[in-house]
Design a protein around this motif. Structure first.
Motif: not given
Length: 318
Positions: A215-217, A246-248, A256-257
């Motif tokens: 996964i490239d974040v 930032n989506e995590f 972030n659930p």
């Protein structure tokens, strides 16, 4: 005549006193700038993911923000530590941890931190680059079980602008390294060479075959090579999924659930070995800690980041 003057003078003094009292009541009280130990509760506990984080007298608070920002305002008792204090200094390799792990734990011991310490690392949250997550990852890698990272704004309470007195040094301790938190260059290249994102493979002498996910974040623009590191070096089979870091996290800086559903949609499961990559290993460290907190125990951070991978691309076969 004198009595009239005296009465007038007394009336003037009384008026001034009343005016000062009114102004004093209307003025907000000055914040206390003392380094006293106190419990601090989260600003919006009901909106966070997981159990609220509460600072107690036993909590070691590390402030990962730049020194200037720390000097302006910080949580009482917080010590200022930079993630680069534990890494190599050369720009391309600054995400790589110093090789002497024992020296790293000696530095922590001098800060009063031991493997049994309860540590909360605060930083700038999504307004930063993942510094607090990187420090939390470093501590967890070296053997701390109770370490968490949140933005400083997560807490409400008094702040200080005076330098915190250092904690009493802890007993020197040996690192209890959690190797699974770190993805080495050798492991990543082995996965790429053997197409481990398509078929389960065994890395190392022990273990069962596992399917890998990368996964490239970084941001979408970085991922597409429009800015940042790009992919200038020939790195074949880099079949990475792009999910910006930032989506995590949610607005409070907690996990972030909703990200669990996104991971399920792209085929990421809890039984896989998950390699997290970013530019210099900061954002990827923060995401690694987030995934671990959600039960993805196979998540590991490629600490050197793509800068290190690109810089060392010519050494692959050496």
């Amino acid at each position: 005549m004198r009595k009239k003057v005296r009465r007038s003078f007394l009336k003037l003094v009384a008026s001034i006193a009343c005016f000062a009292l009114v102004i004093g009541c209307a003025t907000k009280p000055t914040r206390g700038y003392e380094n006293q130990q106190r419990q601090m509760k989260p600003a919006a506990a009901g909106e966070t993911t997981g159990e609220p984080i509460v600072l107690t007298e036993q909590t070691v608070v590390i402030d990962a923000r730049p020194p200037f920002e720390y000097s302006l305002s910080h949580i009482p008792r917080a010590v200022n530590v930079q993630w680069t204090d534990f890494t190599q200094k050369e720009e391309a390799y600054r995400g790589v941890l110093l090789s002497d792990r024992f020296e790293l734990t000696r530095r922590l011991a001098r800060l009063g931190i031991s493997p049994a310490s309860e540590v909360v690392v605060v930083g700038k949250g999504l307004g930063g680059g993942g510094e607090e997550g990187r420090l939390a990852w470093t501590l967890a890698y070296l053997g701390l079980d109770n370490v968490r990272a949140v933005p400083m704004g997560y807490f409400k309470g008094p702040v200080s602008n005076t330098e915190t007195k250092p904690l009493a040094p802890a007993v020197i301790w040996k690192p209890i390294v959690d190797e699974s938190l770190l993805v080495t260059r050798q492991e990543l290249l082995y996965v790429l060479d053997n197409r481990g994102v398509y078929d389960p493979i065994v890395y190392g002498e022990k273990g069962r075959p596992r399917l890998y996910k990368i996964i490239d974040v970084r941001t979408s623009r970085e991922y597409l090579g429009k800015e940042g590191v790009g992919m200038q070096a020939p790195i074949p089979n880099m079949e990475a999924i792009n999910i910006p870091w930032n989506e995590f996290f949610d607005s409070t800086g907690r996990v972030n659930p909703e990200i669990a559903q996104r991971l399920h949609e792209v085929g990421v499961t809890r039984d896989q070995r998950i390699i997290i990559v970013s530019g210099s290993g900061l954002r990827s460290a923060a995401v690694t800690m987030a995934l671990r907190s959600m039960g993805f125990k196979g998540a590991g951070n490629y600490a050197g980041g793509l800068k290190e991978l690109v810089a060392g691309a010519g050494k692959r076969r050496k």
